[in-house]
Design a protein around this motif. Structure first.
Motif, PDB file in Angstrom:
ATOM      1  N   VAL A 158      12.165 -10.515 -42.685  1.00 55.51           N
ATOM      2  CA  VAL A 158      13.485  -9.401 -42.911  1.00 55.51           C
ATOM      3  C   VAL A 158      13.381  -8.493 -41.184  1.00 55.51           C
ATOM      4  CG1 VAL A 158      13.799  -7.183 -43.684  1.00 55.51           C
ATOM      5  CG2 VAL A 158      11.911  -9.048 -44.517  1.00 55.51           C
ATOM      6  N   TYR A 218      17.363  -9.504 -48.820  1.00 56.50           N
ATOM      7  CA  TYR A 218      15.957  -9.722 -48.624  1.00 56.50           C
ATOM      8  C   TYR A 218      15.764 -10.038 -50.741  1.00 56.50           C
ATOM      9  CZ  TYR A 218      11.590 -10.282 -49.232  1.00 56.50           C
ATOM     10  OH  TYR A 218      10.585 -10.933 -49.327  1.00 56.50           O
ATOM     11  N   ASP A 271      13.311  -1.558 -43.038  1.00 58.19           N
ATOM     12  CA  ASP A 271      12.842  -1.943 -44.049  1.00 58.19           C
ATOM     13  C   ASP A 271      13.138  -0.717 -44.823  1.00 58.19           C
ATOM     14  OD1 ASP A 271      11.168  -2.074 -46.282  1.00 58.19           O
ATOM     15  OD2 ASP A 271       9.842  -2.478 -45.058  1.00 58.19           O
ATOM     16  N   SER A 302      17.365  -6.531 -44.943  1.00 52.59           N
ATOM     17  CA  SER A 302      16.333  -6.070 -45.607  1.00 52.59           C
ATOM     18  C   SER A 302      16.808  -6.192 -47.025  1.00 52.59           C
ATOM     19  CB  SER A 302      15.784  -5.124 -45.510  1.00 52.59           C
ATOM     20  OG  SER A 302      16.296  -4.221 -45.184  1.00 52.59           O
ATOM     21  N   SER A 338      20.112  -3.668 -37.789  1.00 56.01           N
ATOM     22  CA  SER A 338      20.563  -3.466 -39.389  1.00 56.01           C
ATOM     23  C   SER A 338      22.030  -3.584 -39.758  1.00 56.01           C
ATOM     24  CB  SER A 338      20.000  -2.326 -40.434  1.00 56.01           C
ATOM     25  OG  SER A 338      20.503  -1.887 -41.256  1.00 56.01           O
TER      26      SER A 338
END
Length: 321
Positions: free
Chosen positions: A52, A28, A182, A25, A156
């Motif tokens: 994502v 992104y 996110d 993310s 992540s």
């Protein structure tokens, strides 16, 4: 022979080529900006999809050859290298920008505008779970109020990098915090709780400066706020880091993927800056395209993140690939 509309739509000849991307993310916003401009330039002739699922989630798909490109907020890890090797997936590593991983608090927070690495470690290390729950346990001058923590999810690359840089070991963290791949979810959480603390990519801070405040990080030389200057001169440590895309070498044989990556590297300096990250020297983007043309596969990082890397040190690493 006349095809019906349905038959024409299902006819592979009429299908638009697709470039598939997934992953971080943090990366992104850059890749999405490139994808939008590329599709406009191609007048809709090539479609680009950008998912994502976090760096780890993206690499899982990438190493199964389910996507052409993966966005990554850290270098590929040993386990992912092995997964790709087992599946016969080779890749070209492409650094595309520097990020300043940003520690943020609610705008009502007036007490912790500067925090030391030691204080951040005391909050986030695994032994803090269930024990370090209030601000005044970090500093007696701070409020006797419960800390509400927000951070990147376990898939992540931002989580991997933050825990290694602050705690000393990747994925070593307390578990009692609100996690999400996110970054927008993290921003909203911090924005709605006076006693919150969290971390995410710099671009999300810049886009939300009215909702959250940045924390100056003190690594022994006084509090340093993330900025273009402090990233470029190497003073924002240990939370400056390179971010990447990895391109499936076989997928790059497809004209649409090759065209997209060439467009990406040629337009990256302007678009990286536009979405509020920090562009790399022109030589890096040129090396990326050279390595793509030569199909120079592999990683300059040996399966590990390198802490405290400067932009100049990144360039030296990539030259040696």
């Amino acid at each position: 022979m006349i095809l019906t509309i349905a038959a024409a739509m299902n006819n592979p000849v009429n299908a638009r080529p697709i470039v598939t991307i997934d992953g971080s993310s943090t990366v992104y916003p850059i890749t999405e900006a490139v994808a939008e401009d590329f599709q406009i330039a191609k007048k809709g002739g090539i479609r680009v999809t950008v998912g994502v699922s976090g760096t780890g989630g993206g690499f899982k798909k990438f190493c199964r050859a389910e996507v052409d490109i993966v966005n990554a907020s850290r270098p590929i890890q040993h386990s992912e290298m092995e997964a790709c090797r087992a599946a016969g997936v080779q890749y070209v590593e492409m650094p595309i920008a520097f990020d300043a991983l940003t520690v943020a608090v609610n705008p009502s927070n007036t007490w912790s505008r500067t925090m030391t690495v030691a204080e951040l470690k005391k909050i986030w290390e695994p032994s803090a779970q269930g024990k370090i729950t209030k601000w005044n346990q970090i500093n007696p001058a701070w409020p006797d109020k419960r800390i509400k923590l927000f951070g990147a999810g376990a898939d992540s690359g931002t989580f991997d990098y933050f825990t290694e840089a602050i705690v000393g070991k990747a994925k070593s963290s307390r578990g009692d915090f609100t996690a999400s791949e996110d970054d927008n979810v993290l921003v909203q959480g911090i924005a709605t709780d006076k006693y919150s603390l969290g971390f995410f990519g710099f671009a999300y801070y810049i886009e939300n400066q009215k909702k959250v405040n940045v924390v100056a990080v003190d690594n022994g030389k006084g509090g340093i706020i993330p900025s273009a200057e402090t990233v470029e001169n190497g003073s924002y440590r240990p939370l400056s880091r390179p971010i990447f895309v990895y391109v499936n070498a076989k997928a790059a044989d497809k004209p649409e993927v090759s065209e997209f990556v060439n467009f990406y590297m040629k337009n990256a300096p302007a678009l990286v800056k536009e979405v509020k990250y920090f562009p790399l020297p022109a030589e890096v983007y040129q090396l990326n395209l050279k390595y793509l043309d030569e199909r120079k596969v592999g990683t300059a990082f040996g399966g590990e993140s390198k802490m405290d890397l400067t932009i100049d040190e990144l360039l030296k690493l990539e030259r040696r690939l």
